[in-house]
Design a protein around this motif. Structure first.
Motif, PDB file in Angstrom:
ATOM      1  N   THR A 131      -1.569  10.451  11.013  1.00 42.66           N
ATOM      2  CA  THR A 131      -1.551   9.046  11.411  1.00 42.66           C
ATOM      3  C   THR A 131      -1.622   8.222  10.131  1.00 42.66           C
ATOM      4  O   THR A 131      -2.500   8.436   9.295  1.00 42.66           O
ATOM      5  N   ILE A 132      -0.674   7.303   9.979  1.00 41.70           N
ATOM      6  CA  ILE A 132      -0.591   6.480   8.773  1.00 41.70           C
ATOM      7  C   ILE A 132      -1.040   5.066   9.103  1.00 41.70           C
ATOM      8  O   ILE A 132      -0.466   4.407   9.974  1.00 41.70           O
ATOM      9  N   ASP A 133      -2.065   4.601   8.401  1.00 43.61           N
ATOM     10  CA  ASP A 133      -2.518   3.225   8.565  1.00 43.61           C
ATOM     11  C   ASP A 133      -1.674   2.344   7.654  1.00 43.61           C
ATOM     12  O   ASP A 133      -1.836   2.367   6.430  1.00 43.61           O
ATOM     13  N   ALA A 134      -0.774   1.578   8.259  1.00 42.58           N
ATOM     14  CA  ALA A 134       0.137   0.748   7.475  1.00 42.58           C
ATOM     15  C   ALA A 134      -0.582  -0.421   6.811  1.00 42.58           C
ATOM     16  O   ALA A 134      -0.018  -1.074   5.928  1.00 42.58           O
ATOM     17  N   TYR A 135      -1.807  -0.687   7.194  1.00 41.87           N
ATOM     18  CA  TYR A 135      -2.574  -1.768   6.558  1.00 41.87           C
ATOM     19  C   TYR A 135      -3.274  -1.292   5.291  1.00 41.87           C
ATOM     20  O   TYR A 135      -3.229  -1.959   4.257  1.00 41.87           O
ATOM     21  N   GLY A 139       5.627  19.013  12.326  1.00 38.29           N
ATOM     22  CA  GLY A 139       4.603  17.983  12.441  1.00 38.29           C
ATOM     23  C   GLY A 139       5.242  16.651  12.772  1.00 38.29           C
ATOM     24  O   GLY A 139       6.457  16.545  12.969  1.00 38.29           O
ATOM     25  N   ALA A 140       4.423  15.630  12.840  1.00 37.79           N
ATOM     26  CA  ALA A 140       4.908  14.293  13.166  1.00 37.79           C
ATOM     27  C   ALA A 140       3.947  13.266  12.607  1.00 37.79           C
ATOM     28  O   ALA A 140       2.778  13.566  12.321  1.00 37.79           O
ATOM     29  N   ALA A 141       4.448  12.060  12.442  1.00 36.36           N
ATOM     30  CA  ALA A 141       3.614  10.966  11.950  1.00 36.36           C
ATOM     31  C   ALA A 141       3.735   9.774  12.891  1.00 36.36           C
ATOM     32  O   ALA A 141       4.804   9.495  13.431  1.00 36.36           O
ATOM     33  N   THR A 142       2.628   9.104  13.079  1.00 35.90           N
ATOM     34  CA  THR A 142       2.619   7.864  13.843  1.00 35.90           C
ATOM     35  C   THR A 142       2.060   6.767  12.956  1.00 35.90           C
ATOM     36  O   THR A 142       1.209   7.018  12.084  1.00 35.90           O
ATOM     37  N   LEU A 143       2.543   5.555  13.136  1.00 36.36           N
ATOM     38  CA  LEU A 143       2.093   4.414  12.349  1.00 36.36           C
ATOM     39  C   LEU A 143       1.121   3.566  13.153  1.00 36.36           C
ATOM     40  O   LEU A 143       1.339   3.310  14.343  1.00 36.36           O
ATOM     41  N   VAL A 156       0.808  -1.227   0.000  1.00 36.46           N
ATOM     42  CA  VAL A 156       0.000   0.000   0.000  1.00 36.46           C
ATOM     43  C   VAL A 156       0.837   1.271   0.000  1.00 36.46           C
ATOM     44  O   VAL A 156       0.294   2.378  -0.015  1.00 36.46           O
ATOM     45  N   ALA A 157       2.166   1.125   0.003  1.00 40.76           N
ATOM     46  CA  ALA A 157       3.049   2.290   0.106  1.00 40.76           C
ATOM     47  C   ALA A 157       2.790   3.312  -1.003  1.00 40.76           C
ATOM     48  O   ALA A 157       2.907   4.525  -0.788  1.00 40.76           O
ATOM     49  N   GLY A 158       2.415   2.827  -2.173  1.00 35.14           N
ATOM     50  CA  GLY A 158       2.153   3.730  -3.287  1.00 35.14           C
ATOM     51  C   GLY A 158       0.929   4.607  -3.088  1.00 35.14           C
ATOM     52  O   GLY A 158       0.769   5.620  -3.779  1.00 35.14           O
ATOM     53  N   GLU A 159       0.068   4.231  -2.146  1.00 33.69           N
ATOM     54  CA  GLU A 159      -1.141   5.010  -1.872  1.00 33.69           C
ATOM     55  C   GLU A 159      -0.888   6.149  -0.894  1.00 33.69           C
ATOM     56  O   GLU A 159      -1.739   7.027  -0.713  1.00 33.69           O
ATOM     57  N   ILE A 160       0.262   6.123  -0.245  1.00 33.90           N
ATOM     58  CA  ILE A 160       0.538   7.082   0.825  1.00 33.90           C
ATOM     59  C   ILE A 160       1.099   8.379   0.259  1.00 33.90           C
ATOM     60  O   ILE A 160       2.123   8.390  -0.430  1.00 33.90           O
ATOM     61  N   GLY A 161       0.423   9.467   0.557  1.00 35.96           N
ATOM     62  CA  GLY A 161       0.892  10.780   0.126  1.00 35.96           C
ATOM     63  C   GLY A 161       1.317  11.607   1.326  1.00 35.96           C
ATOM     64  O   GLY A 161       0.476  12.078   2.090  1.00 35.96           O
ATOM     65  N   LEU A 162       2.612  11.738   1.514  1.00 38.14           N
ATOM     66  CA  LEU A 162       3.116  12.502   2.645  1.00 38.14           C
ATOM     67  C   LEU A 162       3.161  13.989   2.314  1.00 38.14           C
ATOM     68  O   LEU A 162       3.289  14.377   1.151  1.00 38.14           O
ATOM     69  N   GLY A 183      -2.942   2.028   3.938  1.00 37.32           N
ATOM     70  CA  GLY A 183      -2.237   3.100   3.236  1.00 37.32           C
ATOM     71  C   GLY A 183      -2.908   4.455   3.385  1.00 37.32           C
ATOM     72  O   GLY A 183      -2.460   5.439   2.798  1.00 37.32           O
ATOM     73  N   THR A 184      -3.961   4.523   4.183  1.00 36.36           N
ATOM     74  CA  THR A 184      -4.670   5.779   4.393  1.00 36.36           C
ATOM     75  C   THR A 184      -3.915   6.676   5.369  1.00 36.36           C
ATOM     76  O   THR A 184      -3.395   6.208   6.381  1.00 36.36           O
ATOM     77  N   CYS A 185      -3.859   7.970   5.056  1.00 37.03           N
ATOM     78  CA  CYS A 185      -3.253   8.956   5.954  1.00 37.03           C
ATOM     79  C   CYS A 185      -4.357   9.829   6.545  1.00 37.03           C
ATOM     80  O   CYS A 185      -5.247  10.285   5.825  1.00 37.03           O
ATOM     81  N   PHE A 186      -4.266  10.060   7.827  1.00 36.15           N
ATOM     82  CA  PHE A 186      -5.254  10.876   8.519  1.00 36.15           C
ATOM     83  C   PHE A 186      -4.574  12.142   9.055  1.00 36.15           C
ATOM     84  O   PHE A 186      -3.886  12.098  10.085  1.00 36.15           O
ATOM     85  N   PRO A 187      -4.721  13.275   8.372  1.00 37.45           N
ATOM     86  CA  PRO A 187      -4.136  14.527   8.891  1.00 37.45           C
ATOM     87  C   PRO A 187      -4.946  15.019  10.083  1.00 37.45           C
ATOM     88  O   PRO A 187      -6.127  14.683  10.235  1.00 37.45           O
ATOM     89  N   ALA A 188      -4.317  15.818  10.912  1.00 37.40           N
ATOM     90  CA  ALA A 188      -5.015  16.376  12.069  1.00 37.40           C
ATOM     91  C   ALA A 188      -6.200  17.209  11.589  1.00 37.40           C
ATOM     92  O   ALA A 188      -6.052  18.057  10.712  1.00 37.40           O
ATOM     93  N   PRO A 189      -7.391  16.981  12.128  1.00 34.62           N
ATOM     94  CA  PRO A 189      -8.571  17.727  11.685  1.00 34.62           C
ATOM     95  C   PRO A 189      -8.513  19.192  12.117  1.00 34.62           C
ATOM     96  O   PRO A 189      -7.735  19.566  12.999  1.00 34.62           O
ATOM     97  N   THR A 190      -9.339  20.003  11.503  1.00 37.86           N
ATOM     98  CA  THR A 190      -9.335  21.441  11.817  1.00 37.86           C
ATOM     99  C   THR A 190      -9.775  21.727  13.247  1.00 37.86           C
ATOM    100  O   THR A 190      -9.451  22.775  13.788  1.00 37.86           O
TER     101      THR A 190
END
Length: 241
Positions: free
Chosen positions: A197-201, A151-155, A104-110, A203-210
């Motif tokens: 937050t990156i879902d390694a299963y 910023g920071a990312a957690t898996l 799923v790495a190709g789905e991840i947009g950092l 490939g979805t990324c969840f940015p901090a909401p407003t």
């Protein structure tokens, strides 16, 4: 002959950022289970994904990331000699994690920012509860007006289970609030799109909401309630201390 101990008592309130996100998005029954697990920690060996996280974090920091590097890391774990059945499971579960992320790495947009090593992340006190962050990657960028944004990312990873949107939002909101309190760099400010937050299963990324500031205040309020209830949480059935 005395019974073998099964659990360790944690006398003062503490929780990981991961479990706090699960708590905020969970049912009443799930919340109670999380707190009991945090206060009475099982002594049974639990499979951790430390090596998988290290490999994925290194991949995400690479200027030219190669999927083959991930596949090679997974193959080495599967080929590694193990001393017992638990160690074999540990290596194989970490290999499964890496293999799944490779798919799923190709789905991840950092976000467009400098990617840095996670460094040491200190716990914070939130509502009289010690909360331990779980950071695998840091971000830093300079705006056109020379302001530093961080910023920071957690898996997150659960085999066969995509991370719930609500849980991902809570965990990213924690990252945003944590960086605002931790003062990682003088003058730097956290940015919503850099706290993910990156879902390694999946490939979805969840940015901090407003509404991350509001969410963080709600977490603080919930933590105050956790601290008040901590002493009255009952141990699991048949637990031995």
């Amino acid at each position: 002959m005395p019974e073998r101990k099964t659990h360790r008592l944690v006398p003062k309130p503490q929780i990981s950022a991961r479990f706090l996100a699960d708590y905020m998005s969970g049912s009443a029954l799930k919340r109670r289970s999380i707190l009991i697990g945090c206060k009475y920690q099982s002594l049974a060996r639990v499979v951790q994904h430390d090596e998988a996280k290290q490999n994925v974090s290194k991949f995400l920091r690479s200027e030219n990331p190669q999927i083959l590097v991930l596949k090679d890391a997974a193959a080495k774990l599967r080929a590694r000699m193990a001393d017992d059945e638990f160690e074999r499971d540990l290596y194989d579960h970490n290999a499964d994690y890496i293999d799944r992320f490779a798919k799923v790495a190709g789905e991840i947009g950092l976000p467009d920012a400098e990617r840095l090593i996670p460094g040491k992340s200190l716990a914070i006190m939130l509502g009289n509860v010690k909360v331990k962050p779980d950071i695998q990657l840091r971000f830093r960028r300079l705006t056109k007006t020379n302001k530093v944004k961080i910023g920071a990312a957690t898996l997150r990873y659960a085999k066969g289970k995509p991370l719930k949107d609500d849980t991902g939002a809570w965990q990213s909101a924690f990252l945003f609030g944590y960086l605002a309190l931790a003062e990682i760099e003088e003058g730097a400010e956290p940015e919503h799109k850099l706290c993910i937050t990156i879902d390694a299963y999946s490939g979805t990324c969840f940015p901090a909401p407003t509404d991350s500031v509001s969410k963080f205040k709600n977490m603080e309020a919930e933590c105050a309630g956790i601290a008040e209830r901590w002493d009255n949480l009952p141990p699991p059935p048949k637990a031995v201390f």
